[in-house]
Scaffold this motif. Sequence first.
Motif, PDB file in Angstrom:
ATOM      1  N   LEU A 393       0.814  -1.212   0.000  1.00  0.00           N
ATOM      2  CA  LEU A 393       0.000   0.000   0.000  1.00  0.00           C
ATOM      3  C   LEU A 393       0.850   1.266   0.000  1.00  0.00           C
ATOM      4  O   LEU A 393       0.520   2.255  -0.656  1.00  0.00           O
ATOM      5  N   VAL A 394       1.956   1.250   0.746  1.00  0.00           N
ATOM      6  CA  VAL A 394       2.851   2.407   0.765  1.00  0.00           C
ATOM      7  C   VAL A 394       3.453   2.609  -0.624  1.00  0.00           C
ATOM      8  O   VAL A 394       3.509   3.741  -1.142  1.00  0.00           O
ATOM      9  N   ASN A 395       3.884   1.531  -1.249  1.00  0.00           N
ATOM     10  CA  ASN A 395       4.466   1.645  -2.589  1.00  0.00           C
ATOM     11  C   ASN A 395       3.437   2.133  -3.613  1.00  0.00           C
ATOM     12  O   ASN A 395       3.778   2.856  -4.552  1.00  0.00           O
ATOM     13  N   GLU A 396       2.176   1.739  -3.389  1.00  0.00           N
ATOM     14  CA  GLU A 396       1.132   2.121  -4.337  1.00  0.00           C
ATOM     15  C   GLU A 396       0.652   3.558  -4.134  1.00  0.00           C
ATOM     16  O   GLU A 396       0.453   4.299  -5.111  1.00  0.00           O
ATOM     17  N   HIS A 397       0.470   3.956  -2.892  1.00  0.00           N
ATOM     18  CA  HIS A 397      -0.180   5.241  -2.619  1.00  0.00           C
ATOM     19  C   HIS A 397       0.759   6.338  -2.108  1.00  0.00           C
ATOM     20  O   HIS A 397       0.430   7.521  -2.217  1.00  0.00           O
ATOM     21  N   LEU A 398       1.886   5.954  -1.535  1.00  0.00           N
ATOM     22  CA  LEU A 398       2.758   6.966  -0.926  1.00  0.00           C
ATOM     23  C   LEU A 398       4.092   7.129  -1.657  1.00  0.00           C
ATOM     24  O   LEU A 398       4.963   7.867  -1.191  1.00  0.00           O
ATOM     25  N   MET A 455       6.161   3.653  10.733  1.00  0.00           N
ATOM     26  CA  MET A 455       4.761   3.259  10.629  1.00  0.00           C
ATOM     27  C   MET A 455       4.583   1.925  11.346  1.00  0.00           C
ATOM     28  O   MET A 455       5.059   0.888  10.887  1.00  0.00           O
ATOM     29  N   GLY A 456       3.947   1.950  12.518  1.00  0.00           N
ATOM     30  CA  GLY A 456       3.635   0.716  13.215  1.00  0.00           C
ATOM     31  C   GLY A 456       2.486   0.009  12.525  1.00  0.00           C
ATOM     32  O   GLY A 456       1.499   0.649  12.146  1.00  0.00           O
ATOM     33  N   PHE A 457       2.601  -1.297  12.328  1.00  0.00           N
ATOM     34  CA  PHE A 457       1.579  -2.026  11.577  1.00  0.00           C
ATOM     35  C   PHE A 457       0.948  -3.175  12.361  1.00  0.00           C
ATOM     36  O   PHE A 457      -0.098  -3.706  11.969  1.00  0.00           O
ATOM     37  N   ALA A 458       1.533  -3.586  13.479  1.00  0.00           N
ATOM     38  CA  ALA A 458       1.118  -4.818  14.144  1.00  0.00           C
ATOM     39  C   ALA A 458      -0.312  -4.780  14.669  1.00  0.00           C
ATOM     40  O   ALA A 458      -1.028  -5.781  14.638  1.00  0.00           O
ATOM     41  N   ALA A 459      -0.751  -3.632  15.153  1.00  0.00           N
ATOM     42  CA  ALA A 459      -2.044  -3.550  15.840  1.00  0.00           C
ATOM     43  C   ALA A 459      -3.218  -3.281  14.912  1.00  0.00           C
ATOM     44  O   ALA A 459      -4.345  -3.099  15.381  1.00  0.00           O
ATOM     45  N   TYR A 460      -3.001  -3.295  13.582  1.00  0.00           N
ATOM     46  CA  TYR A 460      -4.043  -2.874  12.658  1.00  0.00           C
ATOM     47  C   TYR A 460      -4.279  -3.936  11.587  1.00  0.00           C
ATOM     48  O   TYR A 460      -3.335  -4.494  11.023  1.00  0.00           O
ATOM     49  N   THR A 461      -5.536  -4.214  11.310  1.00  0.00           N
ATOM     50  CA  THR A 461      -5.891  -5.208  10.308  1.00  0.00           C
ATOM     51  C   THR A 461      -5.551  -4.686   8.916  1.00  0.00           C
ATOM     52  O   THR A 461      -5.391  -3.476   8.713  1.00  0.00           O
ATOM     53  N   PRO A 462      -5.463  -5.594   7.922  1.00  0.00           N
ATOM     54  CA  PRO A 462      -5.203  -5.128   6.551  1.00  0.00           C
ATOM     55  C   PRO A 462      -6.205  -4.073   6.084  1.00  0.00           C
ATOM     56  O   PRO A 462      -5.821  -3.104   5.417  1.00  0.00           O
ATOM     57  N   ALA A 463      -7.480  -4.238   6.432  1.00  0.00           N
ATOM     58  CA  ALA A 463      -8.493  -3.251   6.029  1.00  0.00           C
ATOM     59  C   ALA A 463      -8.227  -1.906   6.693  1.00  0.00           C
ATOM     60  O   ALA A 463      -8.349  -0.842   6.056  1.00  0.00           O
ATOM     61  N   GLU A 464      -7.867  -1.925   7.980  1.00  0.00           N
ATOM     62  CA  GLU A 464      -7.566  -0.673   8.687  1.00  0.00           C
ATOM     63  C   GLU A 464      -6.316  -0.015   8.124  1.00  0.00           C
ATOM     64  O   GLU A 464      -6.241   1.218   8.014  1.00  0.00           O
ATOM     65  N   ILE A 465      -5.337  -0.827   7.766  1.00  0.00           N
ATOM     66  CA  ILE A 465      -4.105  -0.288   7.180  1.00  0.00           C
ATOM     67  C   ILE A 465      -4.414   0.384   5.849  1.00  0.00           C
ATOM     68  O   ILE A 465      -3.920   1.488   5.557  1.00  0.00           O
ATOM     69  N   GLU A 466      -5.246  -0.245   5.035  1.00  0.00           N
ATOM     70  CA  GLU A 466      -5.578   0.325   3.723  1.00  0.00           C
ATOM     71  C   GLU A 466      -6.281   1.670   3.864  1.00  0.00           C
ATOM     72  O   GLU A 466      -5.919   2.647   3.189  1.00  0.00           O
ATOM     73  N   VAL A 467      -7.261   1.737   4.741  1.00  0.00           N
ATOM     74  CA  VAL A 467      -7.984   2.997   4.950  1.00  0.00           C
ATOM     75  C   VAL A 467      -7.024   4.087   5.410  1.00  0.00           C
ATOM     76  O   VAL A 467      -7.050   5.232   4.914  1.00  0.00           O
ATOM     77  N   ALA A 468      -6.134   3.748   6.361  1.00  0.00           N
ATOM     78  CA  ALA A 468      -5.219   4.740   6.926  1.00  0.00           C
ATOM     79  C   ALA A 468      -4.185   5.208   5.914  1.00  0.00           C
ATOM     80  O   ALA A 468      -3.842   6.395   5.862  1.00  0.00           O
ATOM     81  N   VAL A 469      -3.655   4.291   5.094  1.00  0.00           N
ATOM     82  CA  VAL A 469      -2.653   4.682   4.089  1.00  0.00           C
ATOM     83  C   VAL A 469      -3.277   5.635   3.078  1.00  0.00           C
ATOM     84  O   VAL A 469      -2.663   6.653   2.695  1.00  0.00           O
ATOM     85  N   LYS A 470      -4.494   5.333   2.634  1.00  0.00           N
ATOM     86  CA  LYS A 470      -5.162   6.222   1.672  1.00  0.00           C
ATOM     87  C   LYS A 470      -5.442   7.585   2.282  1.00  0.00           C
ATOM     88  O   LYS A 470      -5.300   8.626   1.627  1.00  0.00           O
ATOM     89  N   LYS A 471      -5.819   7.586   3.558  1.00  0.00           N
ATOM     90  CA  LYS A 471      -6.073   8.847   4.249  1.00  0.00           C
ATOM     91  C   LYS A 471      -4.779   9.654   4.380  1.00  0.00           C
ATOM     92  O   LYS A 471      -4.765  10.873   4.179  1.00  0.00           O
ATOM     93  N   LEU A 472      -3.678   8.961   4.687  1.00  0.00           N
ATOM     94  CA  LEU A 472      -2.386   9.633   4.802  1.00  0.00           C
ATOM     95  C   LEU A 472      -1.945  10.182   3.450  1.00  0.00           C
ATOM     96  O   LEU A 472      -1.434  11.306   3.359  1.00  0.00           O
ATOM     97  N   ALA A 473      -2.147   9.408   2.382  1.00  0.00           N
ATOM     98  CA  ALA A 473      -1.768   9.871   1.039  1.00  0.00           C
ATOM     99  C   ALA A 473      -2.525  11.138   0.677  1.00  0.00           C
ATOM    100  O   ALA A 473      -1.945  12.092   0.130  1.00  0.00           O
ATOM    101  N   SER A 474      -3.812  11.170   1.008  1.00  0.00           N
ATOM    102  CA  SER A 474      -4.617  12.351   0.717  1.00  0.00           C
ATOM    103  C   SER A 474      -4.134  13.561   1.512  1.00  0.00           C
ATOM    104  O   SER A 474      -4.050  14.678   0.982  1.00  0.00           O
ATOM    105  N   ALA A 475      -3.788  13.330   2.787  1.00  0.00           N
ATOM    106  CA  ALA A 475      -3.314  14.422   3.636  1.00  0.00           C
ATOM    107  C   ALA A 475      -1.988  14.982   3.136  1.00  0.00           C
ATOM    108  O   ALA A 475      -1.793  16.212   3.085  1.00  0.00           O
TER     109      ALA A 475
END
Length: 485
Positions: A393-398, A455-475
């Motif tokens: 996701l980072v490679n795709e969106h960030l 970027m800590g990733f352990a506590a977040y599901t793949p779906a949560e990670i995807e939403v957050a990465v897209k939100k970060l990319a937009s920001a």
Amino acid sequence: MNPAHAAMPLHARIQRAIRQLILDGALASGKPLPASRTLASSLGVSRDTVESAYAQLHAEGFIERRVGSGSFVAEMTGFTPGQRRSRRDALLRNQTPNLSKRGASMFRSGGAREILLSRPFTQGVPETRTFPLPLWERLERQVLKEAGTQALLHGDPQGAEPLRKAIADYVNLERGARATADRVLVLTSSQQAMTLCANMLLDPGDRIFIEDPVYYGARRAFDAAGLECVPVRVDRHGIVVEQIMESPRKAKAVSLTPSHQFPTGAELALDRRLALIEWAARYQAWIIEDDYDSEFHYAGKPTACVQGLDRHDRTIYIGTFTKSLFPSLRIGYVVLPPQLVKPMTVARTLLDGHTATIAQLTLARFMEGGHFGAHVRAMRGVYAERLEVLTGLVNEHLSPFVESHVPIGGLQMPCVLTCDLSERAAIDAARRVGIDLLGLSALHAAGSGKAGFLMGFAAYTPAEIEVAVKKLASALQSVALQKRR
């Protein structure tokens, strides 16, 4: 009246309210108080209630009672009534505290980093939603049933023996350590272990080699102890030991995160481990090995810990269950050279006495039953999948903003900024959309590190990670557009 006093008897509430008015200066010395009958009528209480309050104030010396004249605020020599509490407290909060040099150093360090549990990408936080709570509760009930009220008493300051034995067995088998139960000291955290090492092994002004970049918790513990921290560069093979060997001024210790260097994720090469062991033996220095998340290694088998390779007993091995199980457990440990066990145990009694007994005994059963190993293996698979998802996701969106540096293990991934955004701007933009990032530049003691974030990733599901990465990319995109205007 103060809401905190609502559960008190009426006479006590009245007495405390009047006393506070006197202390705040609202009722000056010599000022007459209302007659007990008048005050009782005004408050809607019995006269006996007011009389009881006045009697207590008189007994404490706050008021004088004059026959035929009434009750008056007493003259209190040596006491100047203060301003109203709210104004006084505000003034006190803004005063420069009269701290010791070490206290001032601890205060300046900022303490532990704020953990924003509800925000994606907080580093160092494990997944807790899938923890086997029913199993843990069953084991805790067993402990309470068998130990009874003994579990409620003060515990062994070195730690409960069953847990010390379980820890020794675990680090020997899984980390290649050289440990026995009598060399294990159970603590509340790895941070406490760092503080003990800093204060027991070195004096203020002594030099200690630290990794650059460095784990902020270790740096703060060493700074608070008044040590001179000497940064040593880290490359893809870990700390560059040649800088230690060639240093014209020797140090009394070196602090390492050799399994997954924090924050780069580099693993310390075997030849460098052996070189450090020989350096410590030659100069009678200490190696402080923080093995904070070695359970989570995703590429091959991790190298044996430094402590297990050190035949000279100059290595202090620090571990914690905060990352492998859950943060609120508050159990860490240290495997010590034999000569340090007694002084370190005595020192920890001055800090907090001992670690909570019930939690220790429950954890011991969790480990003895094979549940700890099973949980770690399961979470290792979960975290490896989440790291893979985050990387994609980072490679795709960030990719217009950062370059990801995929670690071989651990619970967080470093990303280096490749655009013209400042680190501060990126972190602030993330925070505004509910994302928590830890900046990389502040972790470089020499101030020469590249800007970026963890970027800590352990506590977040793949779906949560995807939403957050897209939100970060937009920001980040929004900030970049504003910068161009």
